[in-house]
Design a protein around this motif. Sequence first.
Motif, PDB file in Angstrom:
ATOM      1  N   ILE A   6       0.850  -1.197   0.000  1.00 60.00           N
ATOM      2  CA  ILE A   6       0.000   0.000   0.000  1.00 60.00           C
ATOM      3  C   ILE A   6       0.888   1.251   0.000  1.00 60.00           C
ATOM      4  N   GLY A   7       0.756   2.050  -1.062  1.00 71.31           N
ATOM      5  CA  GLY A   7       1.567   3.284  -1.184  1.00 71.31           C
ATOM      6  C   GLY A   7       2.714   3.064  -2.148  1.00 71.31           C
ATOM      7  N   LEU A   8       2.460   3.414  -3.419  1.00 65.94           N
ATOM      8  CA  LEU A   8       3.451   3.155  -4.477  1.00 65.94           C
ATOM      9  C   LEU A   8       4.027   4.470  -4.989  1.00 65.94           C
ATOM     10  N   MET A  11       9.200   5.966  -3.134  1.00 66.94           N
ATOM     11  CA  MET A  11       9.883   4.846  -2.467  1.00 66.94           C
ATOM     12  C   MET A  11       9.131   3.528  -2.657  1.00 66.94           C
ATOM     13  N   GLY A  12       7.816   3.553  -2.432  1.00 68.20           N
ATOM     14  CA  GLY A  12       7.034   2.320  -2.450  1.00 68.20           C
ATOM     15  C   GLY A  12       7.092   1.586  -3.781  1.00 68.20           C
ATOM     16  N   LEU A  13       7.019   2.326  -4.878  1.00 65.92           N
ATOM     17  CA  LEU A  13       7.008   1.655  -6.196  1.00 65.92           C
ATOM     18  C   LEU A  13       8.291   0.850  -6.441  1.00 65.92           C
ATOM     19  N   GLY A  28      -0.655  -4.335  -5.411  1.00 70.84           N
ATOM     20  CA  GLY A  28      -0.445  -2.980  -4.930  1.00 70.84           C
ATOM     21  C   GLY A  28      -1.709  -2.158  -4.941  1.00 70.84           C
ATOM     22  N   PHE A  29      -1.741  -1.180  -4.044  1.00 71.72           N
ATOM     23  CA  PHE A  29      -2.806  -0.169  -4.087  1.00 71.72           C
ATOM     24  C   PHE A  29      -2.219   1.207  -3.802  1.00 71.72           C
ATOM     25  N   ASP A  30      -2.635   2.176  -4.627  1.00 70.53           N
ATOM     26  CA  ASP A  30      -2.249   3.576  -4.425  1.00 70.53           C
ATOM     27  C   ASP A  30      -3.411   4.425  -4.946  1.00 70.53           C
ATOM     28  N   LEU A  31      -3.489   5.674  -4.483  1.00 72.23           N
ATOM     29  CA  LEU A  31      -4.538   6.569  -4.977  1.00 72.23           C
ATOM     30  C   LEU A  31      -4.221   7.045  -6.390  1.00 72.23           C
ATOM     31  N   LEU A  64       3.562   4.946   3.226  1.00 75.58           N
ATOM     32  CA  LEU A  64       2.682   6.108   3.068  1.00 75.58           C
ATOM     33  C   LEU A  64       3.361   7.370   3.585  1.00 75.58           C
ATOM     34  N   PRO A  65       2.836   8.548   3.231  1.00 78.70           N
ATOM     35  CA  PRO A  65       3.532   9.794   3.595  1.00 78.70           C
ATOM     36  C   PRO A  65       3.695  10.025   5.099  1.00 78.70           C
ATOM     37  N   ALA A  66       2.608   9.932   5.873  1.00 81.63           N
ATOM     38  CA  ALA A  66       2.686  10.384   7.269  1.00 81.63           C
ATOM     39  C   ALA A  66       1.740   9.576   8.173  1.00 81.63           C
ATOM     40  N   SER A  97       6.611   0.749   6.668  1.00 82.63           N
ATOM     41  CA  SER A  97       7.912   1.367   6.393  1.00 82.63           C
ATOM     42  C   SER A  97       7.819   2.888   6.275  1.00 82.63           C
ATOM     43  N   SER A  98       6.638   3.455   6.437  1.00 80.04           N
ATOM     44  CA  SER A  98       6.474   4.910   6.413  1.00 80.04           C
ATOM     45  C   SER A  98       7.236   5.504   7.598  1.00 80.04           C
ATOM     46  N   THR A  99       7.667   6.765   7.479  1.00 84.90           N
ATOM     47  CA  THR A  99       8.264   7.448   8.632  1.00 84.90           C
ATOM     48  C   THR A  99       7.155   8.182   9.375  1.00 84.90           C
ATOM     49  N   GLY A 126      18.187   5.644   2.791  1.00 84.30           N
ATOM     50  CA  GLY A 126      18.918   5.324   1.555  1.00 84.30           C
ATOM     51  C   GLY A 126      18.367   6.060   0.349  1.00 84.30           C
ATOM     52  N   GLY A 127      17.139   6.543   0.441  1.00 86.26           N
ATOM     53  CA  GLY A 127      16.564   7.309  -0.666  1.00 86.26           C
ATOM     54  C   GLY A 127      16.112   6.432  -1.825  1.00 86.26           C
ATOM     55  N   THR A 128      15.685   7.108  -2.879  1.00 89.78           N
ATOM     56  CA  THR A 128      15.081   6.397  -4.010  1.00 89.78           C
ATOM     57  C   THR A 128      16.096   5.527  -4.757  1.00 89.78           C
ATOM     58  N   LEU A 248      10.475  18.189   6.191  1.00 87.89           N
ATOM     59  CA  LEU A 248       9.887  19.093   7.196  1.00 87.89           C
ATOM     60  C   LEU A 248       9.074  18.285   8.209  1.00 87.89           C
ATOM     61  N   LYS A 249       8.320  17.302   7.713  1.00 91.65           N
ATOM     62  CA  LYS A 249       7.548  16.416   8.611  1.00 91.65           C
ATOM     63  C   LYS A 249       8.487  15.703   9.575  1.00 91.65           C
ATOM     64  N   ASP A 250       9.599  15.150   9.044  1.00 90.42           N
ATOM     65  CA  ASP A 250      10.519  14.383   9.899  1.00 90.42           C
ATOM     66  C   ASP A 250      11.187  15.273  10.944  1.00 90.42           C
TER      67      ASP A 250
HETATM   68  P1  NAD Z   1       5.430   9.790  -1.929  1.00 82.79           P
HETATM   69  O1  NAD Z   1       4.596  10.962  -1.592  1.00 82.79           O
HETATM   70  O2  NAD Z   1       6.244   9.771  -3.177  1.00 82.79           O
HETATM   71  O3  NAD Z   1       4.531   8.459  -1.926  1.00 82.79           O
HETATM   72  C1  NAD Z   1       3.450   8.225  -1.070  1.00 82.79           C
HETATM   73  C2  NAD Z   1       2.390   7.482  -1.880  1.00 82.79           C
HETATM   74  O4  NAD Z   1       1.317   7.124  -1.006  1.00 82.79           O
HETATM   75  C3  NAD Z   1       1.795   8.322  -3.015  1.00 82.79           C
HETATM   76  O5  NAD Z   1       1.928   7.619  -4.236  1.00 82.79           O
HETATM   77  C4  NAD Z   1       0.339   8.496  -2.601  1.00 82.79           C
HETATM   78  O6  NAD Z   1      -0.546   8.525  -3.701  1.00 82.79           O
HETATM   79  C5  NAD Z   1       0.123   7.259  -1.760  1.00 82.79           C
HETATM   80  N1  NAD Z   1      -1.006   7.346  -0.840  1.00 82.79           N
HETATM   81  C6  NAD Z   1      -1.358   8.375  -0.024  1.00 82.79           C
HETATM   82  N2  NAD Z   1      -2.451   8.045   0.687  1.00 82.79           N
HETATM   83  C7  NAD Z   1      -2.808   6.796   0.315  1.00 82.79           C
HETATM   84  C8  NAD Z   1      -3.843   5.905   0.689  1.00 82.79           C
HETATM   85  N3  NAD Z   1      -4.759   6.239   1.597  1.00 82.79           N
HETATM   86  N4  NAD Z   1      -3.895   4.685   0.102  1.00 82.79           N
HETATM   87  C9  NAD Z   1      -2.976   4.327  -0.821  1.00 82.79           C
HETATM   88  N5  NAD Z   1      -1.961   5.126  -1.225  1.00 82.79           N
HETATM   89  C10 NAD Z   1      -1.892   6.341  -0.665  1.00 82.79           C
HETATM   90  O7  NAD Z   1       6.376   9.567  -0.642  1.00 82.79           O
HETATM   91  P2  NAD Z   1       7.750   8.733  -0.584  1.00 82.79           P
HETATM   92  O8  NAD Z   1       8.879   9.643  -0.905  1.00 82.79           O
HETATM   93  O9  NAD Z   1       7.569   7.436  -1.302  1.00 82.79           O
HETATM   94  O10 NAD Z   1       7.815   8.496   1.006  1.00 82.79           O
HETATM   95  C11 NAD Z   1       6.983   7.528   1.656  1.00 82.79           C
HETATM   96  C12 NAD Z   1       7.435   7.441   3.115  1.00 82.79           C
HETATM   97  O11 NAD Z   1       8.821   7.053   3.170  1.00 82.79           O
HETATM   98  C13 NAD Z   1       7.348   8.776   3.875  1.00 82.79           C
HETATM   99  O12 NAD Z   1       6.946   8.527   5.194  1.00 82.79           O
HETATM  100  C14 NAD Z   1       8.768   9.309   3.810  1.00 82.79           C
HETATM  101  O13 NAD Z   1       9.052  10.174   4.897  1.00 82.79           O
HETATM  102  C15 NAD Z   1       9.577   8.025   3.870  1.00 82.79           C
HETATM  103  N6  NAD Z   1      10.912   8.063   3.234  1.00 82.79           N
HETATM  104  C16 NAD Z   1      11.104   8.656   2.023  1.00 82.79           C
HETATM  105  C17 NAD Z   1      12.377   8.656   1.453  1.00 82.79           C
HETATM  106  C18 NAD Z   1      12.658   9.292   0.114  1.00 82.79           C
HETATM  107  O14 NAD Z   1      13.852   9.438  -0.225  1.00 82.79           O
HETATM  108  N7  NAD Z   1      11.659   9.658  -0.668  1.00 82.79           N
HETATM  109  C19 NAD Z   1      13.438   8.032   2.113  1.00 82.79           C
HETATM  110  C20 NAD Z   1      13.201   7.406   3.334  1.00 82.79           C
HETATM  111  C21 NAD Z   1      11.925   7.421   3.887  1.00 82.79           C
END
Ligand code: NAD
Length: 300
Positions: A6-8, A11-13, A28-31, A64-66, A97-99, A126-128, A248-250
Amino acid sequence: MNIAFIGLGNMGLPMAKNLVKAGFTVTGFDLSAAALQALEAAGGKTADSAAQAADGAQVVVSMLPAAAHVKSLYLGSGQEGEGLLARLPAGTLVIDSSTISTSAAREVAQAAREKGVAMIDAPVSGGTTAAAAGTLTFMVGGAEQDLDQARPVLEKMGKNIFHAGGHGAGQTAKVCNNMLLGIIMSGTCEALQLGIAHGLDPKVLSEIMGKSSGASWVVNSYNPCPGTLETSPSARGYIGGFATDLMLKDLGLAMEAATDIRASVPLGGLARNLFALHSAAGNGKLDFGSIFRMFESAES
Ligand code: NAD
């Protein structure tokens, strides 16, 4: 094994793609429709809802984001009805795995335990680039036996797996790490811009810093100055990567963690304010390395 993801997003994808590559059946499921299409193109299955994705899954992974998104997914909200936990059969393993905050991670894990569902918090670093390469670092909070059950899945997405402690401990470790990352990113931008304003070639300055006492993951692997590093989001207009608003969230989570125990975190506080200003100036969706622009000198 069937895995629901859930959340692609950024990072998720790539994480879900690595699970597909490893031979798991991933639904997978994402909005975002584009995200679902991208998973299908990589050989994954997709669903119309999180509940549908989790149907028949032994493992659920969320990215997921938060905290609000994670709580709404697992616990449900007044408007969107019941959460996923109400539907998951006992014995299912949940990996978030969300932060999110330590307290939110503990709240969801407690609710999971009441349903007989095992849950670990497993935020990543580690990032994307590491997400795509399958070399993430996982910081895990939860029971040892639940981590052992999760290992075959985590090992396909990451290289380093640390057990930080009980529920929420993974999130505490992640928040400390990212507070340091926010401080290092701001400091690196400031130092690079000072050198540039004095006529230095940023690539040469980065090479010098990268082999000197100013070396860091930011300088060597995520350089915020355009033209220094092909693989960094700075090379593509700060698109993708790790959004300023997520940093900013972190940093806000770090402030909460400090407030809870009356700890003093002056540099973390300064970094939070710098990223807040950067976000307020309209840069929230850009990679956090775009804060480089804030330090541009009038002389450069
Ligand atoms: P992102 O915004 O790119 O991805 C989040 C995904 O969640 C989006 O595709 C969004 O459509 C989806 N989503 C939101 N609400 C949803 C719901 N109710 N159901 C299904 N899907 C939903 O964010 P990201 O960069 O992939 O980061 C995800 C998490 O990982 C965050 O908590 C972030 O802090 C953490 N993180 C990110 C990184 C990075 O480098 N990007 C590194 C480490 C940790």
